[in-house]
Structures are given as C-alpha cells and as structure tokens.
Design a protein around this motif. Structure first.
Motif, PDB file in Angstrom:
ATOM      1  N   THR A  16      13.899   7.725 -22.444  1.00  0.00           N
ATOM      2  CA  THR A  16      12.544   7.386 -22.864  1.00  0.00           C
ATOM      3  C   THR A  16      11.554   8.176 -22.027  1.00  0.00           C
ATOM      4  O   THR A  16      11.665   8.210 -20.792  1.00  0.00           O
ATOM      5  N   ASP A  17      10.607   8.815 -22.677  1.00  0.00           N
ATOM      6  CA  ASP A  17       9.622   9.621 -21.961  1.00  0.00           C
ATOM      7  C   ASP A  17       8.885   8.777 -20.919  1.00  0.00           C
ATOM      8  O   ASP A  17       8.729   7.557 -21.082  1.00  0.00           O
ATOM      9  N   PRO A  18       8.418   9.418 -19.830  1.00  0.00           N
ATOM     10  CA  PRO A  18       7.686   8.682 -18.793  1.00  0.00           C
ATOM     11  C   PRO A  18       6.524   7.894 -19.382  1.00  0.00           C
ATOM     12  O   PRO A  18       5.782   8.393 -20.236  1.00  0.00           O
ATOM     13  N   ALA A  19       6.373   6.658 -18.934  1.00  0.00           N
ATOM     14  CA  ALA A  19       5.296   5.785 -19.417  1.00  0.00           C
ATOM     15  C   ALA A  19       4.929   4.827 -18.298  1.00  0.00           C
ATOM     16  O   ALA A  19       5.650   3.868 -18.033  1.00  0.00           O
ATOM     17  N   CYS A  20       3.827   5.102 -17.618  1.00  0.00           N
ATOM     18  CA  CYS A  20       3.378   4.282 -16.485  1.00  0.00           C
ATOM     19  C   CYS A  20       1.961   3.804 -16.751  1.00  0.00           C
ATOM     20  O   CYS A  20       1.086   4.612 -17.113  1.00  0.00           O
ATOM     21  N   ASN A  21       1.718   2.518 -16.561  1.00  0.00           N
ATOM     22  CA  ASN A  21       0.369   2.000 -16.787  1.00  0.00           C
ATOM     23  C   ASN A  21      -0.593   2.414 -15.684  1.00  0.00           C
ATOM     24  O   ASN A  21      -1.804   2.472 -15.893  1.00  0.00           O
ATOM     25  N   ASP A  22      -0.072   2.701 -14.491  1.00  0.00           N
ATOM     26  CA  ASP A  22      -0.907   3.218 -13.398  1.00  0.00           C
ATOM     27  C   ASP A  22      -0.546   4.675 -13.147  1.00  0.00           C
ATOM     28  O   ASP A  22       0.638   5.032 -13.085  1.00  0.00           O
ATOM     29  N   GLU A  23      -1.554   5.534 -12.981  1.00  0.00           N
ATOM     30  CA  GLU A  23      -1.311   6.953 -12.760  1.00  0.00           C
ATOM     31  C   GLU A  23      -0.892   7.207 -11.314  1.00  0.00           C
ATOM     32  O   GLU A  23      -1.513   6.706 -10.375  1.00  0.00           O
ATOM     33  N   SER A  24       0.158   7.991 -11.149  1.00  0.00           N
ATOM     34  CA  SER A  24       0.612   8.370  -9.816  1.00  0.00           C
ATOM     35  C   SER A  24      -0.087   9.648  -9.374  1.00  0.00           C
ATOM     36  O   SER A  24      -0.474  10.486 -10.203  1.00  0.00           O
ATOM     37  N   SER A  25      -0.223   9.812  -8.064  1.00  0.00           N
ATOM     38  CA  SER A  25      -0.914  10.992  -7.547  1.00  0.00           C
ATOM     39  C   SER A  25      -0.477  11.272  -6.117  1.00  0.00           C
ATOM     40  O   SER A  25       0.086  10.406  -5.441  1.00  0.00           O
TER      41      SER A  25
END
Length: 757
Positions: free
Chosen positions: A266-275
């Motif tokens: 499953t393609d990456p799916a994060c509710n919070d953006e990483s940085s």
C-alpha cells in the motif's frame, strides 16, 4: 623558493577536473591515482595499495562515470559495501562485510580531509567539491580507533594549490531535480592558495503521500558552501584550513505498508507530514611539519550540528502517535601523529595520540493522539479483564516529553611499526597496538501524566524518570600483518586485526519504560536508577578480522586487480530492534555472529578507447549465538526466539558492479574534442531485513548510463539512472505488528553542464 615549490608538488600533484584534463586526449588509461594525486595522510607511511589491507580508490572521473553523487551512491561500486538509501539525511547506515549500524554509533568511520566525523547524522553531505574517495574494508581500529570495526571511508576535497580557475556546474533531472555549484580556486603565491564556493540543490521527491493528495514526501532543498586555504610559511611547514556549512530541509520516511501474508503493498499514507532539517558546520585545521627523519601532523576538528526530525511514528492515516526529535551537538577532536619520513627504510613507524569530546543534547517528545489513547485504553482493558473496576482514559492527547544530555569523551594512544626486508627482500611485518579509553554519560528527564476516571472519580497516574548514569571502558586494538612485495606494484598479504564499536544508552527506551509504568497497578514500585541504567544501556561490539589478499598491477600497467578473502568473528553484536511496546527502536547486544567472504576488483583498458571495471563481493554473515528470552508468570526465563544460524539483517550476500567506458575521438578543429559513453550495472542481494529472515529482497540490479560531450574546459552530459525501472525494496522494517517498506527510486533522466573559466 625551490624548496617551497617542491613542497607544493609533494602536497597535491593534481586534483579533480585538472587531473582529468591532463590525461592524454586520445586514450583512456588505467591510472595510478595515488601517483597522480598525492593526498596528505598523517597516519599512512605508504600508498594504500602498498599496504596489507583491502582498499578501493575512486577518482573524481570514476565518481562521475559511476554517478557517485553522495555517500549512499557508493553501494556496490565498492565490494561488500551496502548503504541503503531510505529515510532522510539523518539515516546513513553503512554495512561492510556483515558489520553495520542503523541507529546510534556507526561501525564504519568517515574522515573528510583527515578530520573525523564522529556522528553518522553528519555523514550524508554534498559532494560538489570532492576529489577522491578511499574505502578501507575491515577493522581499522589500530590507527583510527572507535567505530571503524567494519572499515573506513576517507573523503578528500580538491586542493587550490594545483587546481586553478572557476568551476561552474548546473544540473537538472526528472522529478523536479535541480542543482548548481560555483567554486573558485586561486593560488596567490608560492605560499598561499585558497578555494571558496557554494552549492544549491532541489529535489521534488519521488514518492507521494496518499493521505495528503499525493504530496511528495521526500522532497528536499539544501544549500551551503565550502572554504579551503593552504599556507606554506616555510619549506617544511604546511597549514591547511577547511570550513564547510550546509543547511538542508527535507521530507522523508516514505514508508508504505506491506502485507506479508498477501504480499500486497500500500502506498505511503500518513495523516501527519514527516520532515527533517539540519544545520551542519564542519571545520578542520591540518598542520604538517616535515623534519629530517620524521613528519609531525596535528589535525584539529570542530563540528556543529543542529537538526530536527518529525515523524508520524505509526506511518498510517490513523491518528496514533508522533515523534519529534531535536539534536544539538558540538564535537571537538584532536589528533597528533608522528611518522617516519621517506621510503625504502628497513623500519617504517607511526605513533600518535588523539582525544575528543562530544556534547549532545536531545529533546525527543513522543505524543500519543486520539487513536493512540484508544490503543492504550484497549491494552488497559485487556490487562484488567474480569475486574469489576473499569478505568476510562479522558485525555485527547498525551505528551511524553524527553530531555537527554549524553556527553561522550575519549582518548587514545597508538603505535604501529613495519619491519621491511624481513629475512628476505620484499617480506615485511607490521605490528600495531592502540589503547582507547571512552567515557559515556547520560542525564535523563522523561515523564508522562495519564488522566482517567474510575468509578466516576477523576484521577491521574504519573510516570517520571529523572536521573543520571555513566560508564567507561578501555579497549586494546592490536594488528599484525605479513606482506610480500614481488615488486613495487604487486604484493600478497595476510593480516589479523581487532576493532570495536562504542556502547551507549538507548534514549528511545524511555517511551517503553513510561508506558510500562503507566500500565502498572497503583502503588507499584518504580524501577531503581540501577535498573533503569541496565535497561537503557548497550555494550560495545567487538570483532576480530582474519584476512588474506593481493594487489596486482599487470599487463604493463593496463590491468589492476585487488583480491581479498576474510573471516570475521563478532561478539556482542549490536542489533536495532523495536521496543516491546513498538514505541521506537532500541539497540541490543545480540550475542555473536560470524561472517566470511571474498572480494575482487578489476580495472583494465582493453584498447586505447575502451576500458572496463568490475567489482564483486560475497559475504556470508550469520548469527552464532542470538537467543531472545522472556520471563513467564513464575519469573522463569523461557526461549521466545532462536535466531542461531539466521543471516544478519541488512547484509547483502552478493554485491556486484560492472562498467565500461568508450571514448570517441573527434577530428582536430571540430566543434567537439571527444565524446565519452559510460554504462554501469550495480547489483546487490539477497538482503534479509529481519532477524527471523522471513522478509527479504532478492538479488536485483540497476542499469545506469552517461553520455558526455566535451570541448576544451566545458562538457555537457546526459544521464539515466535505473534505466530499466527496476522495482525493489530499498528498506523494510516492522512496527506494532505491521510491515513497512520504502521502494527504490524509479527511472530518472537528467543533464549536467560543467565548465571551467
């Protein structure tokens, strides 16, 4: 004046593009880099290929041909070297011969212009001004000490004494990738020369976030500059000052979920953006004094690193928990070395001492959010099943702050002697010993408050860990080697050496300690400071390396061959695991492992226009003593998992690269001087990602190419990476019962423009 000119010539004969431009225009030849480019090396008494060690040398021209643009692109170009490209610039895991590290201290050292980079958070930097890279495989502990048990990478920037003019580079590639650099090299007199320049790079990113309208997760912007000044006040004294700064701001951690049962991704799916963002300042002062019978070198280094990482730690659309980590680091290093001067002596020797101090403050709060609170609620309900008392958590979020000071200091003394012409001409013996002392401290402050209602009455449970711990140890790092020289360019050798990787403290374990304490029954005793120290500590890792090899220059210099076979015995191997709660990674000592294998590098010019190169490495690395035990209800230890005989994760069984370059000559007075075609194929595998060996990446390879048109001091090159668009796993891990992977980068096209004026 003549003496100064001689010192200049011996300091650095050539560099980078100047070296390439001085090659005959009508041929491609296998060139002895160490003869053409003389690098100041405080500790080596001979050229690297004349030493009893497995080495790989890459010139700037070879880096261009193999598209080596960063540390991570060295994978497979050097036998048995693997650097997975994942995460961000913070993650620079290097593996050589079955030895490597994902977190905490590195097992492969990095020196830039003779200055050690202590922390691998600083390993991934811009290569716009790099002249040459040397890779030494196997423990280098006797001369270089801690954290070089797998090997050593030495990076050298261009010398302004022999490279003159202004170098301009522009590049563009698909996926909105752009870069530019401008560097000026100027020699003001026979006594002083300097270089100064800057760079900028932008990458639009390869992988989208399905939870954020497919916004690219791994975009990056970075910029910085470098200064180098060399001053020769007298005929036998040299001062070499380097200064570099780099700032980068990027996304990263493009981890998509992999269902191992159905093998569906499953393609990456994060509710919070990483940085991740990082400010990195490095400075070094090399001082070299040439006496009548010795050379004295002093290398002083200072590194300043300030970074920040934010990760959606559950890597999913769920609102579970996040990790925000900020590091503030300052490192001061000093190395003083004396070595014999000249060659042809019966006795070559080197002796010295070094010391370092690293200040590191880490702010690493974990925040449990809505779904995370629900997860904790479910855990509490399960633990209290059957009890008439019910606890209801009332917080919408639960922060778990963590402040950690982890200063490290160390000192060492070493000596190495080589006796030449031992018994017969050509036979030499090398004996060395190093004494390392290291002291590690931690000052921790981590806590959490969990609010709840029980029987309609509001309450709160607090877990707090505040304390200190420290440890220190001494290490003896011997080396013994025999070498036989058939002549100056051909030899065979055998060696035995010991290396180690530092121990330390797992700050990631405090989330696990906090959650465990919050789950305890009211009134349960807190762990003692001694129990906390034992839980968060991990021990040093040790290895003995047994090696035999040969460096050969054959066919009147047209063929180079470097061969080696090794056996490595590792004790207290450090392995990265996720904590029992799944809340972060931790380092544990896995017992013992052993690895053995072979390495081969070949370079040859078949004709005046055609040259080829090939590298192959085989490593068989398995655990020999790695059993995980758990405590049952009666307090007895039972076996939970037995990994004996399993392959060590992140270690490719095979690394392979083959490349060729062909030169098309253009008639005189044409608008072109020459056209050069480069093609290379880099491969690695099988790579096991887990200790259980239940997930792996099969042997895979990527095809890359480069077509360069050159005229005078200018060139334009068209390139392709992963031309066959190979789909492969760049990285895999498991967390909270789920598997996640980052894919390798897809096919990419681009163009580079270079000119000197």
């Amino acid at each position: 004046m003549k003496k100064n000119n001689l010192l200049i010539a011996l300091t650095l004969i050539s560099s980078g593009t100047a070296w390439a431009e001085n090659l005959p225009k009508d041929t491609l030849k296998v060139i002895d880099i160490e003869e053409v480019v003389v690098i100041a090396s405080p500790k080596e008494t001979r050229k690297l290929r004349q030493q009893p060690a497995a080495v790989s040398l890459l010139s700037q021209k070879e880096m261009q041909a193999n598209q080596v643009t960063s540390l991570k692109s060295l994978t497979s170009v050097v036998p048995n070297l693997f650097i997975p490209d994942y995460g961000s610039k913070l993650t620079s895991a290097i593996y050589i011969r079955g030895i490597g590290s994902r977190i905490n201290t590195p097992s492969v050292g990095l020196y830039v212009d003779n200055v050690p980079y202590i922390d691998k958070s600083a390993f991934d930097f811009n290569y716009s001004d790099i002249e040459r890279i040397d890779v030494l495989r196997g423990p280098q502990g006797t001369l270089y000490g801690r954290n070089t048990m797998g090997g050593l990478i030495k990076v050298h920037t261009k010398s302004p004494f022999t490279y003159q003019g202004t170098d301009l580079r522009l590049g563009a590639g698909t996926y909105n990738n752009y870069n530019a650099s401008l560097t000026h090299y100027h020699r003001t007199s026979d006594q002083f020369a300097f270089s100064t320049g800057g760079f900028y790079e932008h990458a639009g990113g390869f992988f989208g976030n399905a939870a954020k309208d497919n916004k690219k997760m791994d975009r990056i912007q970075a910029g910085g500059g470098r200064f180098r000044g060399i001053y020769l006040p007298t005929a036998n004294l040299k001062l070499d000052l380097t200064l570099s700064y780099e700032y980068s701001d990027q996304g990263g951690y493009a981890y998509g979920m992999l269902n191992r049962k159905t093998n569906t991704y499953t393609d990456p799916a994060c509710n919070d953006e990483s940085s991740y963002h990082r400010s990195l300042l490095n400075s070094g002062l090399n001082l070299e004094y040439q006496g009548k019978h010795f050379v004295m070198s002093s290398v002083t280094g200072f590194q300043y690193l300030k970074d920040g990482m934010f990760i959606d730690q559950d890597f999913s659309p769920a609102d579970t928990y996040t990790l925000a980590q900020k590091q503030h680091q300052k490192t001061l290093t000093e190395e003083v070395t004396f070595k014999s001067r000249g060659t042809g002596h019966r006795w070559d020797w080197v002796a010295g001492a070094s010391a370092f101090y690293q200040w590191l403050a880490t702010d690493a709060p974990v925040t449990f959010k809505k779904d995370g609170i629900g997860m904790i609620q479910a855990m509490m309900d399960k633990s209290m099943a059957g009890s008439p008392v019910k606890i209801k958590l009332t917080d919408e979020t639960m922060p778990v702050p963590g402040l950690f000071d982890t200063p490290t200091m160390g000192a060492a003394a070493f000596h190495q002697s080589t006796i030449n012409h031992l018994l017969v001409d050509g036979l030499s013996a090398t004996i060395g010993l190093r004494l390392d002392y290291e002291k590690i401290k931690i000052d921790y402050n981590s806590s959490a408050v969990m609010n709840y209602t029980m029987m309609g009455i509001a309450g709160a449970r607090t877990a707090e860990f505040i304390g200190k711990a420290n440890t220190d140890y001494l290490q003896l790092l011997p080396k013994f080697a025999l070498k036989y020289d058939f002549d100056q360019r051909n030899n065979v050798y055998a060696s035995v050496s010991r290396g180690y990787r530092s121990g330390g403290y797992n700050i990631q374990m405090f989330s696990d300690l906090i959650s465990g304490q919050l789950m305890q029954k009211p009134g349960s005793a807190m762990p003692t400071p001694e129990e906390v120290a034992a839980t968060i500590a991990y021990k040093p890792e040790y290895s003995w390396n047994y090696e035999a090899g040969s460096h050969l220059t054959l066919c009147q210099g047209k063929l180079w061959a470097d061969l080696a076979a090794f056996y490595m015995d590792t004790r207290d191997q450090q392995v990265a695991q996720f904590a029992k709660s799944g809340l972060g990674r931790t380092t544990v000592n896995a017992g013992k492992s052993r690895s053995y294998g072979v390495e081969a590098s070949l370079r040859a010019n078949l004709t005046d226009a055609l040259s080829i190169n090939a590298n192959y490495g085989y490593t068989n690395a398995t655990f020999t003593d790695y059993v995980i035990r758990q405590q049952d209800a009666q307090g007895n230890l039972t076996e939970k998992a037995n990994y004996n005989g399993n392959y060590v994760p992140f270690v490719p069984k095979h690394t392979f690269s083959v490349g060729a370059q062909y030169l098309f000559l253009i008639a005189p007075r044409h608008w072109l001087d020459r056209v050069q075609v480069n093609a290379n194929y880099n491969a690695a595998g099988r790579i096991y990602w887990t200790e259980a060996n239940n997930v792996s990446q099969a042997f895979y390879g990527t095809l890359n190419g480069r077509l360069s048109f050159e005229k005078g001091n200018g060139a334009i090159a068209f390139w392709v990476r992963n031309a066959l668009d190979k789909n492969y796993q760049a990285f895999y891990f498991e967390s909270m019962g789920n598997g996640f992977q980052q894919k390798g980068r897809p096919v990419q096209l681009g163009v580079d423009i270079r000119c000197r004026f």
